[in-house]
Design a protein around this motif. Sequence first.
Motif, PDB file in Angstrom:
ATOM      1  N   GLU A   1       0.936  -1.243  -0.063  1.00 61.28           N
ATOM      2  CA  GLU A   1       0.021  -0.014   0.010  1.00 61.28           C
ATOM      3  C   GLU A   1       1.001   1.366   0.065  1.00 61.28           C
ATOM      4  O   GLU A   1       0.360   2.237  -0.282  1.00 61.28           O
TER       5      GLU A   1
ATOM      6  N   SER B   1     -12.040  -5.006  -3.996  1.00 64.32           N
ATOM      7  CA  SER B   1     -11.586  -3.414  -3.286  1.00 64.32           C
ATOM      8  C   SER B   1     -10.419  -2.847  -3.950  1.00 64.32           C
ATOM      9  O   SER B   1     -10.229  -1.747  -3.749  1.00 64.32           O
ATOM     10  N   HIS B   2      -9.586  -3.602  -4.656  1.00 62.36           N
ATOM     11  CA  HIS B   2      -8.336  -3.156  -4.925  1.00 62.36           C
ATOM     12  C   HIS B   2      -7.695  -4.238  -5.757  1.00 62.36           C
ATOM     13  O   HIS B   2      -8.104  -5.278  -5.976  1.00 62.36           O
TER      14      HIS B   2
ATOM     15  N   THR C   1      -3.052  -1.292  -5.678  1.00 60.32           N
ATOM     16  CA  THR C   1      -3.470  -0.039  -6.596  1.00 60.32           C
ATOM     17  C   THR C   1      -5.073  -0.145  -6.413  1.00 60.32           C
ATOM     18  O   THR C   1      -5.686  -0.955  -5.958  1.00 60.32           O
ATOM     19  N   GLU C   2      -5.717   1.012  -7.157  1.00 57.13           N
ATOM     20  CA  GLU C   2      -7.015   1.341  -6.946  1.00 57.13           C
ATOM     21  C   GLU C   2      -7.613   0.238  -7.805  1.00 57.13           C
ATOM     22  O   GLU C   2      -7.301  -0.477  -8.717  1.00 57.13           O
TER      23      GLU C   2
ATOM     24  N   SER D   1      -9.957   0.481  -9.910  1.00 53.64           N
ATOM     25  CA  SER D   1     -10.125   1.380 -11.219  1.00 53.64           C
ATOM     26  C   SER D   1      -9.085   1.030 -12.201  1.00 53.64           C
ATOM     27  O   SER D   1      -8.926   1.211 -13.181  1.00 53.64           O
ATOM     28  N   SER D   2      -7.836   0.563 -11.499  1.00 55.77           N
ATOM     29  CA  SER D   2      -6.562   0.630 -12.155  1.00 55.77           C
ATOM     30  C   SER D   2      -6.624  -0.522 -13.360  1.00 55.77           C
ATOM     31  O   SER D   2      -7.133  -1.522 -13.232  1.00 55.77           O
TER      32      SER D   2
END
Length: 359
Positions: A272, A295-296, A313-314, A316-317
């Motif tokens: 993280e 979630s990631h 990472t997020e 959405s990556s």
Amino acid sequence: MARLTVHALEKRFANTAAVDRVSLDVEDGELICLLGPSGSGKSTMLRMIGGFERPTGGQILIDGQDVTHLPPERRPTGMVFQSHALWTHMTVAGNIAFGLKLRHLPRAEVRDKVEWALSLVGLAGYGSRMPYQLSGGQQQRVALARSLVLEPKILLLDEPFASLDQHLRERLREEVRDIQQRLGITTLFVTHGQDEALAISDRIAVLKDGRIEQLDTPDRVYRRPQTQFTAGFIGTMGFIEAEVRDGRFQHPDLCLPLTVSDGPATLALRPEDIVLAPATGPEGPVVVRAVDFGSHHQVELQLSEGERIKAMTEASSRWQRGDRVRLSIRNHALFRDGKVVLSSADTPDVELKKDLIHG
């Protein structure tokens, strides 16, 4: 409530020290997790405190009273084992009442205490059932009730949920924590599950080879590990070895300013704390794998010199295998000879912690 003191506790099998002169203080109402890999000595230590294993040396004190050489039945402790150890020929109520009957308590008092214990662990109305009629989680609740009904000063839990599935294990550990806090009972909980220790403990004692590597609160054990073993055992940690020269960590993919002397060192990074950006050229770490956890995303990277580390990472990556990246680091720790020499979590310079980038 009670206070537990362990002083220079030792257990040897032939020439091997399973527990090597461990000292530990557990305060009134505190829950401490003994965390470590198989063979680290955590269960042996718990069994000595419960009286099921005879120490080679050292002392065990409960509220200042030396109980080192007392048998289990004469100690103010209650122990819950990994195996439920229920008597299959007795009902649930019979299992819970067994220890009370040995104390020759009046029948009405035994009945009231059993009902209280069943209610405490969420099994009210289950007293007439047989153990084989219960699920694994319910059987472990009965084992917990059997210990708590005797009102011990110290509760000892030896990997009580290891045989259960993850979802049930998570639910039961939350229930046990609620019960422990409601009763205010001093508790030692043995586990090899990092998540379990982080989720329920007031402090964690990380054991390795019969010794305590670090004893601290969950957040400090995770964010400020004092040894490289602790850093690697708690959570996910990536390690990069290189030279520190002229005040910088010299690595082809990561060149950090460090206020330590020159020489070889190991840089430790949490997923993280790693931020990814597209590489500006054909060089740099390459994405080996990207896993979607909902979630990631967890992105595994291979560095120029062959090391592999993981970044979070997020959700959405959209990183894909083969992508080249550039690293930014939020926090890090530096180790030499297995001991921490620098941790940016302790660095007051916010700008240094904010963005350490290899350009």
